[in-house]
Design an enzyme around this catalytic site. Structure first.
Site, PDB file in Angstrom:
ATOM      1  N   GLU A 291       0.888  -1.412  -0.062  1.00  0.00           N
ATOM      2  CA  GLU A 291       0.160   0.038  -0.026  1.00  0.00           C
ATOM      3  C   GLU A 291       0.549   1.341   0.009  1.00  0.00           C
ATOM      4  O   GLU A 291       1.851   1.262   1.005  1.00  0.00           O
ATOM      5  CB  GLU A 291      -1.025   0.031   1.217  1.00  0.00           C
ATOM      6  CG  GLU A 291      -2.118  -1.186   1.159  1.00  0.00           C
ATOM      7  CD  GLU A 291      -2.690  -0.985  -0.280  1.00  0.00           C
ATOM      8  OE1 GLU A 291      -3.262  -0.040  -0.624  1.00  0.00           O
ATOM      9  OE2 GLU A 291      -2.662  -2.237  -1.106  1.00  0.00           O
ATOM     10  N   CYS A 326      -1.909   9.207   3.784  1.00  0.00           N
ATOM     11  CA  CYS A 326      -1.693   8.968   2.463  1.00  0.00           C
ATOM     12  C   CYS A 326      -3.024   9.385   1.803  1.00  0.00           C
ATOM     13  O   CYS A 326      -3.263   9.425   0.652  1.00  0.00           O
ATOM     14  CB  CYS A 326      -1.648   7.370   2.479  1.00  0.00           C
ATOM     15  SG  CYS A 326      -2.885   6.575   3.504  1.00  0.00           S
TER      16      CYS A 326
HETATM   17  P1  NAD Z   1       8.598   5.014   3.541  1.00  0.00           P
HETATM   18  O1  NAD Z   1       8.521   4.411   2.174  1.00  0.00           O
HETATM   19  O2  NAD Z   1       9.957   5.821   3.799  1.00  0.00           O
HETATM   20  O3  NAD Z   1       8.804   3.824   4.698  1.00  0.00           O
HETATM   21  C1  NAD Z   1       7.993   2.903   4.893  1.00  0.00           C
HETATM   22  C2  NAD Z   1       8.713   1.715   5.640  1.00  0.00           C
HETATM   23  O4  NAD Z   1       9.868   1.160   4.881  1.00  0.00           O
HETATM   24  C3  NAD Z   1       9.431   1.990   6.824  1.00  0.00           C
HETATM   25  O5  NAD Z   1       9.417   1.035   7.822  1.00  0.00           O
HETATM   26  C4  NAD Z   1      10.871   1.846   6.287  1.00  0.00           C
HETATM   27  O6  NAD Z   1      11.718   1.900   7.436  1.00  0.00           O
HETATM   28  C5  NAD Z   1      11.015   0.949   5.479  1.00  0.00           C
HETATM   29  N1  NAD Z   1      11.933   0.931   4.548  1.00  0.00           N
HETATM   30  C6  NAD Z   1      12.499   1.908   4.057  1.00  0.00           C
HETATM   31  N2  NAD Z   1      13.486   1.642   3.022  1.00  0.00           N
HETATM   32  C7  NAD Z   1      13.434   0.017   3.052  1.00  0.00           C
HETATM   33  C8  NAD Z   1      14.048  -0.777   1.908  1.00  0.00           C
HETATM   34  N3  NAD Z   1      14.708  -0.394   1.119  1.00  0.00           N
HETATM   35  N4  NAD Z   1      13.436  -2.164   2.244  1.00  0.00           N
HETATM   36  C9  NAD Z   1      12.593  -2.281   3.189  1.00  0.00           C
HETATM   37  N5  NAD Z   1      11.951  -1.478   4.051  1.00  0.00           N
HETATM   38  C10 NAD Z   1      12.192   0.062   3.898  1.00  0.00           C
HETATM   39  O7  NAD Z   1       7.290   5.738   4.065  1.00  0.00           O
HETATM   40  P2  NAD Z   1       7.081   6.451   5.266  1.00  0.00           P
HETATM   41  O8  NAD Z   1       7.471   7.786   5.174  1.00  0.00           O
HETATM   42  O9  NAD Z   1       6.954   5.581   6.338  1.00  0.00           O
HETATM   43  O10 NAD Z   1       5.346   6.626   5.208  1.00  0.00           O
HETATM   44  C11 NAD Z   1       4.751   7.513   4.030  1.00  0.00           C
HETATM   45  C12 NAD Z   1       4.578   6.969   2.868  1.00  0.00           C
HETATM   46  O11 NAD Z   1       3.393   6.107   3.365  1.00  0.00           O
HETATM   47  C13 NAD Z   1       3.416   7.890   2.128  1.00  0.00           C
HETATM   48  O12 NAD Z   1       3.872   7.745   0.811  1.00  0.00           O
HETATM   49  C14 NAD Z   1       2.057   7.636   2.380  1.00  0.00           C
HETATM   50  O13 NAD Z   1       1.267   8.065   1.259  1.00  0.00           O
HETATM   51  C15 NAD Z   1       2.353   6.074   2.518  1.00  0.00           C
HETATM   52  N6  NAD Z   1       1.005   5.490   3.133  1.00  0.00           N
HETATM   53  C16 NAD Z   1       0.208   4.930   2.547  1.00  0.00           C
HETATM   54  C17 NAD Z   1      -0.877   4.208   2.981  1.00  0.00           C
HETATM   55  C18 NAD Z   1      -1.841   3.598   2.077  1.00  0.00           C
HETATM   56  O14 NAD Z   1      -2.588   2.650   2.890  1.00  0.00           O
HETATM   57  N7  NAD Z   1      -1.759   3.500   0.903  1.00  0.00           N
HETATM   58  C19 NAD Z   1      -1.152   4.418   4.377  1.00  0.00           C
HETATM   59  C20 NAD Z   1      -0.145   5.138   5.042  1.00  0.00           C
HETATM   60  C21 NAD Z   1       1.112   5.844   4.488  1.00  0.00           C
END
Ligand code: NAD
Length: 523
Positions: A291, A326
């Site tokens: 997501e 999001c």
């Molecule tokens: P992010 O992608 O920076 O991080 C998400 C998670 O991924 C964190 O736990 C992070 O540590 C981990 N991560 C980072 N690099 C990684 C890698 N190479 N391999 C595996 N894991 C890794 O996102 P964020 O800043 O935590 O959250 C904000 C984003 O999430 C926004 O884009 C928002 O729109 C989205 N979001 C989407 C939904 C949905 O339901 N569609 C809900 C909430 C947030």
């Protein structure tokens, strides 16, 4: 326990903090949590606490950037691999536990979260910068996920009867998949973490949880809930660490069966790519539930019934939790005939929003999550100023945290970066639509497709929006944030992800595999 013996699912109610009793509970919880700030937390493999590498992960209060919330481990490569191996070894045991018993633990987890509601709210206020009401909604959603998915698991435990072939007994059963890697974001630090984790556990999978590096303390606190609810310590591993290092390792591990990810498009796509590469010894195609981001639009039509209600909806959806949802409204599309009047309504509403430390309940807006986010959002604001006309905001706000003013930029073109790219902060881009056709075209002019809303009293336009507005969650005559478990199954189209519909009746299927058994009747 079976589904028919349970009361129907109802959403957890939100408390009103103007009521002295509830306000007192929150103040007491904040004091209790404050007394625990700065503690060191261990990672956990099979229930055993362990230290990680020498480098620690420090989490600070975004409202007061010098205040340490928690000190966490950074798992080493060896620990990451061991966490997956251990979860793999325990999977057959946990998967064999009857669904009713797994669901019972989930109901218990919901009850524990209810008891600790104020405390979890307080952790979110301090670690993520949510205001009291946003924190209350987050905790309530976490409770809802537990109560709802427990019921859904009971439903899958008694599947629909199959067509029976003559002389055969046919049956369909659902099994867990194996080891799930759980990678949540920080913006719903409890609800999304809980939803993703418990959906995987209740379906019989074992998990390796890599919490967000921004909100690891809330995740560590939730591990206490899983323990107390009776989930076996071997069924979940708590593995904080660098996303890029630990994340890549556990995603790529050959014993990982599926990845449940919520976060940005960039990281999500990388996970999809890594998971697609078969590793030596791997015996399955990894599933990815991803997501991702949004660039969500609200369309205000010339025939909107109540422009003031629409303006309030837009402001709440754009600036609630500083636009860090999001589902947040970051694109506003207004019909040309009411454009100037509507934009004029937004300015005083945005300027009336109170802003400051999330701990003070008189503040509606708090900080953005961290220094990196602050820099990115301020950079987008500068881009926006060159692309459109600044209506209000446009700068950092006063205070000891990462505060950014609610910012509205009008007269933006659909090709502009602030119309197309996810900013994830309190920035609203406003665009003029020539007519309804153009409004629909603008709404769909996005790589994303998560939420959207339309304000209109015209039934034909409403019917067209239902058919044409290409988003996973469409709202009519209401704001585009605030999805409720069970009522608004949540997930987006296009680059917003795999449309998993969290909080909906189909969600658990993604963590299950169905086994069809036909037995010839002898004699
Ligand atoms: P992010 O992608 O920076 O991080 C998400 C998670 O991924 C964190 O736990 C992070 O540590 C981990 N991560 C980072 N690099 C990684 C890698 N190479 N391999 C595996 N894991 C890794 O996102 P964020 O800043 O935590 O959250 C904000 C984003 O999430 C926004 O884009 C928002 O729109 C989205 N979001 C989407 C939904 C949905 O339901 N569609 C809900 C909430 C947030």
């Amino acid at each position: 326990m079976n589904l028919s013996s349970l009361p129907p699912f109802v959403n957890e109610t939100y408390r009103d903090f103007l009521i002295p009793e509830h306000k007192a509970a929150m103040l007491a919880a904040l004091a209790q949590v404050r007394a625990e700030l700065g503690r060191e937390y261990d990672l956990q493999i099979a229930g055993h606490p362990e230290k990680g590498g020498p480098d620690k992960l420090l989490s600070y209060n975004p409202s007061l950037t010098t205040e340490l919330i928690g000190m966490h481990q950074k798992a080493t490569a060896e620990q990451a691999a061991r966490a997956v191996e251990q979860a793999h070894a325990y999977f057959p045991t946990w998967n064999a536990v009857p669904a009713e018993l797994r669901a019972a633990r989930l109901f218990r987890a919901a009850a524990i979260l209810k008891r600790r509601k104020s405390e979890f709210n307080a952790w979110m206020v301090l670690e993520s910068g949510k205001n009291w009401l946003e924190a209350e909604a987050d905790t309530a959603e976490a409770i809802d996920f537990c109560d709802y998915y427990a019921r859904q698991m009971l439903r899958y435990a008694t599947p629909e009867p199959l067509v029976q072939m003559p002389g055969e007994h046919g049956q369909l059963t659902y099994l867990g998949l194996g080891v799930g890697v759980i990678i949540p974001p920080w913006n719903f630090p409890l609800a999304i973490l809980v939803g993703m984790t418990v959906a995987a556990l209740v379906t019989g999978n074992t998990v390796v949880i890599k919490p967000s590096s921004e909100t690891p303390t809330i995740a560590a606190k939730f591990m206490e809930v899983l323990h107390e609810a009776g989930f076996p310590p071997e069924s979940f591993q708590f593995l904080p660490g660098s996303g890029a290092e630990v994340g890549d390792l556990i995603v790529s591990h050959p014993k990982t069966r599926f990845i449940s990810f919520t976060g940005s498009k960039e990281v999500g796509l990388r996970i999809v790519e890594l998971a697609a590469k078969t590793q030596p010894g791997q015996r399955w195609i990894k599933r990815v539930v991803a997501e991702m981001g949004g660039k969500d639009a609200i369309v205000v039509d010339s025939q909107a019934a109540d422009l003031d209600a629409a303006a309030s909806g837009v402001i709440a959806a754009a600036f609630g939790f500083q636009g860090q949802k999001c589902s947040a409204c970051s694109r506003l599309i207004v019909d040309a005939t009411i454009y100037d009047e509507f934009v004029a309504k937004l300015k005083p509403l945005a300027e009336a929003l109170t802003q400051g430390p999330a701990e003070d309940p008189s503040n509606y807006m708090g900080p953005v999550i961290g220094a990196k986010a602050e820099k990115t959002v301020l950079n987008y604001i500068e881009i926006g100023k060159s692309e459109g006309r600044l209506i209000t905001g446009g700068a950092k706000a006063q205070g000891p945290g990462h505060f950014i003013q609610p910012t509205i930029i009008a007269d933006v073109e659909s090709t502009d970066r602030i119309f197309q790219e996810e900013i994830f902060g309190p920035v609203l881009a406003v665009t003029k639509a020539r007519d309804f056709d153009h409004a629909m075209q603008l709404a769909n002019d996005s790589a994303y497709g998560l939420t959207g809303a339309m304000y209109s009293a015209n039934p034909e336009k409403i019917a067209r929006a239902r058919a044409e507005f290409f988003v996973g969650n469409l709202y009519i005559n209401r704001k585009c944030t605030g999805a409720m478990v069970g009522a608004h199954p949540f997930g987006g189209f296009n680059m917003s992800g795999t449309d998993s519909k969290a909080g909906g009746p189909d969600y658990l299927l993604q963590f299950l595999q169905a086994k069809s058994i036909a037995e010839k009747i002898i004699g």
